[in-house]
Design a protein around this motif. Structure first.
Motif, PDB file in Angstrom:
ATOM      1  N   TYR A 188      -6.274  -2.591  13.074  1.00  0.00           N
ATOM      2  CA  TYR A 188      -6.656  -3.591  12.074  1.00  0.00           C
ATOM      3  C   TYR A 188      -6.844  -4.947  12.721  1.00  0.00           C
ATOM      4  O   TYR A 188      -6.250  -5.267  13.744  1.00  0.00           O
ATOM      5  N   ARG A 189      -7.714  -5.722  12.110  1.00  0.00           N
ATOM      6  CA  ARG A 189      -7.984  -7.080  12.568  1.00  0.00           C
ATOM      7  C   ARG A 189      -7.010  -8.046  11.899  1.00  0.00           C
ATOM      8  O   ARG A 189      -6.371  -7.703  10.899  1.00  0.00           O
ATOM      9  N   ASP A 226      -2.007  -4.661  -5.235  1.00  0.00           N
ATOM     10  CA  ASP A 226      -1.494  -4.553  -3.884  1.00  0.00           C
ATOM     11  C   ASP A 226      -2.643  -4.182  -2.949  1.00  0.00           C
ATOM     12  O   ASP A 226      -3.748  -3.863  -3.395  1.00  0.00           O
ATOM     13  N   PHE A 227      -2.382  -4.203  -1.653  1.00  0.00           N
ATOM     14  CA  PHE A 227      -3.430  -3.897  -0.689  1.00  0.00           C
ATOM     15  C   PHE A 227      -3.947  -2.473  -0.867  1.00  0.00           C
ATOM     16  O   PHE A 227      -3.187  -1.506  -0.773  1.00  0.00           O
ATOM     17  N   ARG A 228      -5.259  -2.396  -1.123  1.00  0.00           N
ATOM     18  CA  ARG A 228      -5.938  -1.111  -1.266  1.00  0.00           C
ATOM     19  C   ARG A 228      -7.364  -1.252  -0.749  1.00  0.00           C
ATOM     20  O   ARG A 228      -7.927  -2.345  -0.754  1.00  0.00           O
ATOM     21  N   GLU A 252       1.369  -5.066   6.609  1.00  0.00           N
ATOM     22  CA  GLU A 252       1.228  -4.999   8.067  1.00  0.00           C
ATOM     23  C   GLU A 252       2.284  -4.079   8.669  1.00  0.00           C
ATOM     24  O   GLU A 252       2.009  -3.331   9.611  1.00  0.00           O
ATOM     25  N   HIS A 253       3.501  -4.128   8.135  1.00  0.00           N
ATOM     26  CA  HIS A 253       4.573  -3.249   8.609  1.00  0.00           C
ATOM     27  C   HIS A 253       4.183  -1.787   8.404  1.00  0.00           C
ATOM     28  O   HIS A 253       4.416  -0.941   9.281  1.00  0.00           O
ATOM     29  N   TYR A 254       3.564  -1.501   7.258  1.00  0.00           N
ATOM     30  CA  TYR A 254       3.099  -0.142   6.988  1.00  0.00           C
ATOM     31  C   TYR A 254       2.025   0.265   8.003  1.00  0.00           C
ATOM     32  O   TYR A 254       2.056   1.372   8.553  1.00  0.00           O
ATOM     33  N   LEU A 255       1.081  -0.627   8.274  1.00  0.00           N
ATOM     34  CA  LEU A 255       0.011  -0.308   9.221  1.00  0.00           C
ATOM     35  C   LEU A 255       0.557  -0.045  10.616  1.00  0.00           C
ATOM     36  O   LEU A 255       0.032   0.798  11.351  1.00  0.00           O
ATOM     37  N   HIS A 256       1.621  -0.773  10.987  1.00  0.00           N
ATOM     38  CA  HIS A 256       2.211  -0.571  12.309  1.00  0.00           C
ATOM     39  C   HIS A 256       2.725   0.855  12.470  1.00  0.00           C
ATOM     40  O   HIS A 256       2.807   1.374  13.588  1.00  0.00           O
ATOM     41  N   THR A 285       0.828  -1.181   0.000  1.00  0.00           N
ATOM     42  CA  THR A 285       0.000   0.000   0.000  1.00  0.00           C
ATOM     43  C   THR A 285       0.873   1.245   0.000  1.00  0.00           C
ATOM     44  O   THR A 285       1.835   1.349   0.757  1.00  0.00           O
ATOM     45  N   GLU A 286       0.548   2.207  -0.881  1.00  0.00           N
ATOM     46  CA  GLU A 286       1.299   3.449  -0.914  1.00  0.00           C
ATOM     47  C   GLU A 286       1.057   4.236   0.377  1.00  0.00           C
ATOM     48  O   GLU A 286       0.039   4.103   1.043  1.00  0.00           O
ATOM     49  N   GLU A 287       1.992   5.131   0.730  1.00  0.00           N
ATOM     50  CA  GLU A 287       1.926   5.823   2.005  1.00  0.00           C
ATOM     51  C   GLU A 287       0.661   6.662   2.158  1.00  0.00           C
ATOM     52  O   GLU A 287       0.158   6.840   3.259  1.00  0.00           O
ATOM     53  N   ASN A 288       0.135   7.213   1.041  1.00  0.00           N
ATOM     54  CA  ASN A 288      -1.054   8.050   1.139  1.00  0.00           C
ATOM     55  C   ASN A 288      -2.329   7.289   0.791  1.00  0.00           C
ATOM     56  O   ASN A 288      -3.398   7.876   0.700  1.00  0.00           O
TER      57      ASN A 288
END
Length: 331
Positions: free
Chosen positions: A133-134, A84-86, A123-127, A2-5
């Motif tokens: 997140y679930r 990718d995750f979006r 997941e690393h980005y979400l952290h 996922t892109e940063e924005n």
């Protein structure tokens, strides 16, 4: 990744629900099969339509519509990241899900390795954000055997699943479509992960679209509630499992009360202590299933079989199960 924005516009009050699809699009999907409506259709077309069904059903659930982030990796000749995750509402719902064509061999192991790496990056980005997140859900859907079912790449795929699940941070659902899907291989590929976090299912190939319907039901259930095990998600009230092959399923102590499991194949399933009270078990197959202490009170057993013979209350009782009659005898 996922892109940063990418997630700047999402509702921050809603926990993200990551969903990763690993879909087999190998050349065998070009063949036509007879579907339930009597028509002959290509398997690849059923998969494409299944993805549309998944998208439509998620879009109809307000919370899932807002919370699901989806990624898709296909494998057929080569492994390809289709997305990718979006957020699903900004991609598949707003426009349409990707479509794909059948091609090549079945590099399933490489797809698993690549997909799990993509998920870990996400997941690393979400952290690094303040977004809750679930635990992610991974759906592997295949109708054949992988190119490699032994050797280095096979072990690497097993390791990716095992290490990825050792911290109880993901759920993995492996779905085999048709008789060519080797359920033993699917069980083997997930064998390094804890039993609580994986489920292996089998569907008739003509029911390929149902794999995505079941996935949508599970995702919607996950959006609304936290679950401790893959079994809890799969057998939650929201998920329709009519006609599903649950061969060797581990359902000990599971709450299946009132569930529609008609036509389900429960061969060798562990149902010990399960609550099946009020369930529709008509035409289900219980061959070699462990029924000890399972509660069958008020269940519909019409047409249900065990070892090829129609099953009755006496058979249930002899297998250690609980029925209205045994319950009354105890009083």
């Amino acid at each position: 990744m996922t892109e940063e924005n990418e997630l700047d516009t999402v509702n921050r009050q809603v926990a993200r629900v990551p969903v990763l699809f690993l879909i087999d699009v190998s050349g065998a999907k070009r063949r036509r099969i007879e579907t339930e409506d009597g028509n002959r259709r290509r398997v690849i077309d059923l998969l494409n339509e299944g993805l549309e069904i998944f998208t439509e059903q998620v879009s109809e659930d307000l919370l899932a519509h807002e919370s699901v982030d989806v990624s898709l990796v296909t494998f057929g000749g080569r492994v390809k990241t289709e997305q990718d995750f979006r957020p699903i509402k900004e991609t598949w719902i707003e426009s349409s899900p990707p479509t794909f064509s059948a091609r090549g061999s079945t590099p399933m192991c490489k797809a698993i390795i690549k997909g799990i790496k993509k998920l870990e990056e996400y997941e690393h980005y979400l952290h690094g954000t303040e977004l809750a997140y679930r635990l992610p859900l991974i759906w592997l859907i295949t109708d054949g055997r992988p190119d490699q079912s032994s050797g280095e790449i096979w072990q690497e795929a097993q390791k990716a699943i095992g290490e990825g699940f050792c911290d109880h941070s993901k759920f993995f659902f492996a779905v085999g479509l048709g008789e060519n899907a080797d359920e033993e291989i699917l069980n083997n590929i997930v064998s390094k992960a804890g039993d609580d976090f994986v489920e292996v299912l089998q569907l008739e190939e003509s029911l390929s679209m149902d794999a995505f319907r079941i996935a949508a039901d599970c995702v919607k259930a996950r959006s609304h509630k936290g679950y401790s095990t893959a079994t809890e998600i799969l057998f939650s009230e929201a998920v329709d499992l009519k006609g599903v092959n649950l061969y060797k399923a581990s359902l000990s102590e599971a709450d299946l009360s009132g569930k529609d499991l008609s036509n389900a194949d429960l061969t060798n399933a562990d149902l010990s202590g399960a609550d099946l009270s009020g369930a529709d078990l008509s035409d289900a197959n219980f061959t070699h299933a462990d029924l000890s202490e399972a509660d069958f009170r008020a269940a519909d057993l019409e047409g249900a079989t065990m070892d090829g013979e129609e099953i009755g209350l006496r058979d249930i009782e002899e297998a250690g199960g609980i029925t209205e009659r045994t319950s009354n005898d105890d009083n």
